[in-house]
Design an enzyme around this catalytic site. Structure first.
Site, short mmCIF file in Angstrom:
data_model
loop_
_atom_site.label_atom_id
_atom_site.label_comp_id
_atom_site.label_asym_id
_atom_site.label_seq_id
_atom_site.Cartn_x
_atom_site.Cartn_y
_atom_site.Cartn_z
N GLY A 241 0.79 -1.22 0.00
CA GLY A 241 0.00 0.00 0.00
C GLY A 241 0.82 1.27 0.00
O GLY A 241 1.97 1.30 -0.45
N GLU A 282 -2.34 -5.37 -0.83
CA GLU A 282 -1.59 -5.94 0.30
C GLU A 282 -0.94 -4.86 1.16
O GLU A 282 0.29 -4.84 1.32
CB GLU A 282 -0.49 -6.88 -0.24
CG GLU A 282 -0.96 -7.96 -1.19
CD GLU A 282 0.22 -8.71 -1.85
OE1 GLU A 282 1.36 -8.21 -1.85
OE2 GLU A 282 -0.04 -9.81 -2.38
N ARG A 321 14.78 0.28 12.12
CA ARG A 321 14.66 1.08 10.89
C ARG A 321 15.67 2.23 10.80
O ARG A 321 16.26 2.41 9.74
CB ARG A 321 13.23 1.60 10.72
CG ARG A 321 12.20 0.47 10.59
CD ARG A 321 10.81 0.96 10.21
NE ARG A 321 10.78 1.45 8.85
CZ ARG A 321 10.86 2.71 8.50
NH1 ARG A 321 10.93 3.66 9.40
NH2 ARG A 321 10.87 3.05 7.24
N TYR A 325 17.80 1.39 7.57
CA TYR A 325 17.42 2.15 6.37
C TYR A 325 17.80 3.63 6.48
O TYR A 325 17.52 4.39 5.57
CB TYR A 325 15.89 2.11 6.17
CG TYR A 325 15.24 0.77 6.08
CD1 TYR A 325 15.46 -0.06 4.97
CD2 TYR A 325 14.35 0.34 7.05
CE1 TYR A 325 14.81 -1.28 4.87
CE2 TYR A 325 13.70 -0.88 6.94
CZ TYR A 325 13.94 -1.68 5.85
OH TYR A 325 13.28 -2.88 5.74
N CYS A 351 26.11 -2.23 21.95
CA CYS A 351 27.51 -1.97 21.66
C CYS A 351 27.76 -1.94 20.16
O CYS A 351 28.40 -2.84 19.60
CB CYS A 351 28.38 -3.02 22.34
SG CYS A 351 28.10 -3.02 24.11
N GLU A 352 27.20 -0.96 19.50
CA GLU A 352 27.38 -0.74 18.06
C GLU A 352 27.26 0.76 17.83
O GLU A 352 26.34 1.39 18.36
CB GLU A 352 26.24 -1.38 17.24
CG GLU A 352 26.11 -2.87 17.30
CD GLU A 352 27.08 -3.60 16.38
OE1 GLU A 352 27.70 -2.95 15.51
OE2 GLU A 352 27.22 -4.81 16.56
N TYR A 380 6.97 -2.59 10.84
CA TYR A 380 8.39 -2.97 10.71
C TYR A 380 9.18 -2.51 11.93
O TYR A 380 10.36 -2.19 11.85
CB TYR A 380 8.99 -2.45 9.39
CG TYR A 380 8.16 -2.85 8.19
CD1 TYR A 380 8.09 -4.18 7.79
CD2 TYR A 380 7.39 -1.92 7.49
CE1 TYR A 380 7.30 -4.57 6.72
CE2 TYR A 380 6.59 -2.29 6.42
CZ TYR A 380 6.54 -3.62 6.04
OH TYR A 380 5.76 -4.00 4.98
C1 LIG Z 1 6.20 -6.06 2.28
C2 LIG Z 1 5.18 -6.44 1.30
C3 LIG Z 1 3.92 -5.82 1.30
C4 LIG Z 1 3.56 -4.68 2.22
O1 LIG Z 1 4.06 -3.47 1.77
P1 LIG Z 1 3.72 -2.10 2.55
O2 LIG Z 1 4.58 -1.09 1.87
O3 LIG Z 1 4.07 -2.30 3.97
O4 LIG Z 1 2.28 -1.81 2.34
C5 LIG Z 1 2.98 -6.29 0.41
N1 LIG Z 1 3.25 -7.31 -0.45
C6 LIG Z 1 4.45 -7.91 -0.49
C7 LIG Z 1 4.69 -9.01 -1.43
C8 LIG Z 1 5.46 -7.50 0.38
O5 LIG Z 1 6.65 -8.09 0.34
#
Ligand SMILES: *Cc1c(COP(=O)(O)O)cnc(C)c1O
Length: 424
Positions: A241, A282, A321, A325, A351-352, A380
């Site tokens: 999304g 998803e 994160r 990232y 310790c990093e 995440y």
């Molecule tokens: C991680 C992932 C998502 C979710 O993505 P978002 O950016 O968190 O919405 C959906 N589909 C697949 C295959 C993923 O690997």
């Protein structure tokens, strides 16, 4: 929702109607706190934005897989996008319907494929020819037909962080768009596969609708080609999304759910000529990300010559994160302070040198014992946490109005050592 899920009331930060200080006092720190309203609100925003097209919102379980979170989404009627048998197990333990599950990921093992077949999932999102062959063989041995969708790599630039960009030719994900038509034909010829769908996922933290539209356009073209080949599919899955607002100055806010829905519906127009195809989405980050805050306490301060450090009891093992990232998370003191600010690095006890939660951040001066809320941490966060430095993982709490509940106890040292033995 009229007010944000995390807001000051009488100068103390609340989640819905509960002061974060109350939770910290009773549960300790570090603790993840989630707003139920924010989670169900975000789920419904997707559902509403896609109204008018047959669709299913398959929550991406890897964003936050805690039972307490999954159970709320199950109650909303959500489906799930999973990437392991472990996530399928969690989904079912939360009461989730396996018939609403799509199974993504490049490396499904034989045991995982068997478990998913036994559960009766909606579709495997298949990423390679060798995986197709394996699923066909395992389904034959089990005496069943496996529903599959092929994940196509549409080769579009999601314009996001390179680690979470997944839809470019050089990424490990999906089947290259130019050979996909052939792979579909091969799949359709495998006796224990039912080719049901086409799928893509171009990346995460997308802050524009154009990459979604581009990817959908490529999928639609393929679906029409497939129809010409006599392969009728009834599922189109457009992957993860929207991105979310991480509170960094200068970052453009992500599109609204409404804008997303409009762009998706417009891009799907070429399919109108075909029999109805169900849309799957998803989303993960945007459902749980803004709904979660990590509450931590200041342990010590170190005013150095060149840098000022604030050492807190949360670390990179709790929220990876920032160090992984380079992500920015908004931070607010739980008890509101004066407007004066001090530039400091928020670091953990690990310790990093990479163990930081923020660098050179202007925050109201924090004192020893102060509570700090690290925002936009619901996605995440907990799922990427680890036990590095033998640190028990944080507790998790869900707030619903005035009511709150621990959905995951803080880990104990006993939990950590379970299954280990000495060697002599
Ligand atoms: C991680 C992932 C998502 C979710 O993505 P978002 O950016 O968190 O919405 C959906 N589909 C697949 C295959 C993923 O690997």
């Amino acid at each position: 929702m009229t007010r944000p899920p995390f807001h000051y009331q009488d100068d103390t930060l609340h989640c819905e109607d509960v002061p974060l200080a109350t939770i910290a006092a009773e549960v300790g720190t570090p603790t993840y706190v989630y707003s139920k309203q924010a989670i169900t609100g975000a789920y419904r925003a997707y559902d509403d934005a896609l109204a008018g097209v047959d669709h299913l919102v398959c929550y991406s379980v890897k964003a936050n897989s805690s039972l307490g979170i999954l159970s709320m989404l199950v109650a909303e009627g959500a489906g799930a996008d999973i990437v392991s048998a472990g996530e399928l197990y969690r989904w079912q333990r939360a009461g989730g319907d396996p018939g609403k599950v799509v199974f993504s990921g490049v490396g499904k093992t034989e045991a995982e494929i068997k478990a998913a077949l036994a559960a009766g999932i909606l579709a495997f999102n298949v990423e390679s020819i060798e995986e197709l062959v394996a699923i066909d063989r395992i389904a034959r041995a089990a005496g069943v037909v496996a529903p599959v969708a092929l994940r196509v790599n549409p080769d579009v630039d999601a314009q996001t962080h390179p680690y979470i960009s997944t839809g470019l030719k050089q990424n490990k994900f999906g089947i290259a768009a130019d050979v996909a038509r052939d792979v579909f034909r091969r799949a359709a010829g495998m006796p224990n596969l039912l080719v049901r769908g086409i799928d893509c996922h171009i990346g995460s933290q997308l802050t524009k609708t154009a990459p979604f539209s581009d990817a959908i356009a490529r999928l639609c073209k393929l679906v029409l080609d497939l129809a010409a080949d006599g392969i009728a599919i009834d599922l189109i899955d457009i992957g993860g999304g929207l991105g979310i607002d991480y509170g960094k100055d200068g970052d453009a806010p992500p599109p609204s759910h409404g804008e997303y829905g409009a762009a998706v519906k417009a891009a799907l127009a070429p399919l109108k000529a075909l029999p109805p195809i169900k849309l799957l989405v998803e989303p993960g980050r945007s459902i749980v990300g803004p709904a979660g805050t990590l509450v931590t306490r200041v342990l010590y301060r170190k005013p150095g010559e060149t840098k000022h450090f604030t050492i807190v009891d949360a670390a990179m093992n709790d929220l990876l994160r920032p160090s992984f990232y380079g992500s920015h998370h908004p931070m607010q003191p739980v008890h509101k302070k004066s407007a004066a600010t001090q530039v400091t690095d928020i670091v953990g006890p690990i310790c990093e040198t990479g163990d930081f939660l923020a660098r050179d951040r202007a925050l109201p001066p924090l004192a020893q014992g102060d509570l700090l809320a690290i925002g936009a941490a619901g996605a995440y966060g907990m799922t990427m946490s680890s036990n590095y430095n033998t640190r028990p993982r944080a507790a998790e709490v869900v707030v619903d109005g005035k009511r709150w509940r621990i959905i995951r106890e803080r880990e104990t040292l006993e939990h950590l050592l379970a299954g280990e033995r000495t060697f002599s």
